[in-house]
Scaffold this motif. Sequence first.
Motif, PDB file in Angstrom:
ATOM      1  N   VAL A   1     -10.356   4.324  -6.672  1.00  0.00           N
ATOM      2  CA  VAL A   1     -11.512   5.390  -5.878  1.00  0.00           C
ATOM      3  C   VAL A   1     -11.690   4.471  -4.640  1.00  0.00           C
ATOM      4  O   VAL A   1     -12.143   5.330  -3.703  1.00  0.00           O
ATOM      5  CB  VAL A   1     -12.391   5.425  -6.732  1.00  0.00           C
ATOM      6  CG1 VAL A   1     -12.178   6.521  -7.907  1.00  0.00           C
ATOM      7  CG2 VAL A   1     -13.062   4.191  -7.484  1.00  0.00           C
ATOM      8  N   THR A   2     -11.415   3.331  -4.499  1.00  0.00           N
ATOM      9  CA  THR A   2     -11.574   2.756  -3.115  1.00  0.00           C
ATOM     10  C   THR A   2     -10.274   1.704  -3.254  1.00  0.00           C
ATOM     11  O   THR A   2      -9.653   1.737  -4.113  1.00  0.00           O
ATOM     12  CB  THR A   2     -12.928   2.025  -3.080  1.00  0.00           C
ATOM     13  OG1 THR A   2     -12.944   0.747  -3.852  1.00  0.00           O
ATOM     14  CG2 THR A   2     -14.084   2.988  -3.409  1.00  0.00           C
ATOM     15  N   GLN A   3     -10.151   1.027  -1.668  1.00  0.00           N
ATOM     16  CA  GLN A   3      -9.239  -0.179  -1.925  1.00  0.00           C
ATOM     17  C   GLN A   3      -9.563  -1.213  -2.947  1.00  0.00           C
ATOM     18  O   GLN A   3      -8.506  -2.079  -3.205  1.00  0.00           O
ATOM     19  CB  GLN A   3      -9.246  -0.566  -0.506  1.00  0.00           C
ATOM     20  CG  GLN A   3      -8.259   0.386   0.352  1.00  0.00           C
ATOM     21  CD  GLN A   3      -8.187  -0.130   1.820  1.00  0.00           C
ATOM     22  OE1 GLN A   3      -9.144  -0.140   2.700  1.00  0.00           O
ATOM     23  NE2 GLN A   3      -7.244  -0.827   2.175  1.00  0.00           N
ATOM     24  N   LEU A   4     -10.706  -1.402  -3.094  1.00  0.00           N
ATOM     25  CA  LEU A   4     -10.855  -2.569  -4.082  1.00  0.00           C
ATOM     26  C   LEU A   4     -11.611  -2.157  -5.681  1.00  0.00           C
ATOM     27  O   LEU A   4     -11.968  -2.719  -6.173  1.00  0.00           O
ATOM     28  CB  LEU A   4     -12.352  -3.505  -3.487  1.00  0.00           C
ATOM     29  CG  LEU A   4     -11.838  -4.292  -2.443  1.00  0.00           C
ATOM     30  CD1 LEU A   4     -12.900  -4.828  -1.532  1.00  0.00           C
ATOM     31  CD2 LEU A   4     -10.934  -5.337  -3.014  1.00  0.00           C
ATOM     32  N   SER A   5     -11.473  -0.653  -5.904  1.00  0.00           N
ATOM     33  CA  SER A   5     -11.860  -0.249  -7.355  1.00  0.00           C
ATOM     34  C   SER A   5     -10.976   0.742  -7.955  1.00  0.00           C
ATOM     35  O   SER A   5     -10.493   1.535  -7.273  1.00  0.00           O
ATOM     36  CB  SER A   5     -13.211   0.327  -6.776  1.00  0.00           C
ATOM     37  OG  SER A   5     -14.162  -0.384  -6.091  1.00  0.00           O
ATOM     38  N   VAL A   6     -10.853   0.500  -9.105  1.00  0.00           N
ATOM     39  CA  VAL A   6     -10.012   1.213  -9.973  1.00  0.00           C
ATOM     40  C   VAL A   6     -11.071   1.661 -11.272  1.00  0.00           C
ATOM     41  O   VAL A   6     -11.516   0.914 -11.998  1.00  0.00           O
ATOM     42  CB  VAL A   6      -8.984   0.561 -10.605  1.00  0.00           C
ATOM     43  CG1 VAL A   6      -8.163   1.360 -11.475  1.00  0.00           C
ATOM     44  CG2 VAL A   6      -7.880   0.153  -9.265  1.00  0.00           C
TER      45      VAL A   6
END
Length: 359
Positions: free
Chosen positions: A122-127
Amino acid sequence: DSLPPGMDPPSSGKLPSTQDPTLGELPRGFHHLYTSIEYECASSLYQHYGSPRRTCLKTGRWSGRHVSCSPGEGSNHTEIGWPWHAAIYLRSHSIHSAGSGLQGAPEEASSPWQLVCSGALVTQLSVLVAAHCLVVAGVGKPQWVDPVNIKVVMGIHSPGQMRTLKQLQVSTVLVHPSFDPVTLDSDLAIMKLLYKAKISERVLPVCLPKMQGGEVTATQGYATGWLLASDSRSSSKPSLDAETAQTGVVELGDVVQCERQFSQSGAPVTITDNMLCAMRHPLNPTKPCPTVSAGITIIPSPATKPSSGPSEGQGDDSVVWELLALESWGYEKWNCGPGLYTVHTRINNFKDWIQKNMK
């Protein structure tokens, strides 16, 4: 003239052309004489039936044949690649030796990896992932796998693509505070990555719902999960060039019917407001029921114009795809069978919590 019978909003897979505003206003549902409407299916997973173009005639009817879109027998579901679809691996040792205190021990670095679930970037740092995928012991208070024993792999679209794969380490796992390991209510966790995922054609975030809560108006979605081999994909290294995703169309179902089906099967359950029920579309290609990891379900965002869907493993630029749900539980190894419901975590109920904690 009124719209042809059976014409649904664009979200169902049919797209009407826009009208000429210079012709004046008409009551809702009516069109000027000789107005033409063009149709196409919203995704390559669908097959178009009927006339692609229909015209309003003097007789008060529309030319051509009734229009519909249904999953086609020729759709190659297994080769559709979604760039936000993550493969979540756990070290086998952390799964089978919970509570031993050795989950993060250096000597276990060679322990086999096991593919357990799908996740959604959902972001480059979040799954996002269903929280139950990370539970290593469920008796009493759940025990969670150590982040060092989790690996996220992006970019798996078809076998033999080792050079394009992105293996990502997890720094932190945040489980929703209302997660219930018994009922699986609020079955949601955020995995924060140690380093940013590099964006490419094969690695892209999916959008969250436009707003917190509210009614889910979608009637169908596209569900994808990883096929799990009989050996559970357990090896000293993730078999990253061999994983295959299965994608299909699912229909959202009535909660009462969903609860009744589980009750009649000897498993009375309560479907909470944080859950959605879905089943395979009856026109999906019929195949033997494989073992599929808990998957993710997406829909074309109602705010954008759906077009032809993903092509050769990449999302269509004209479509904004929205994460609808994460698969939570069902009929275990029979959960892909036609006519059987699976229960999913409803993402729009958690948008505020997700945005607050994924920063």
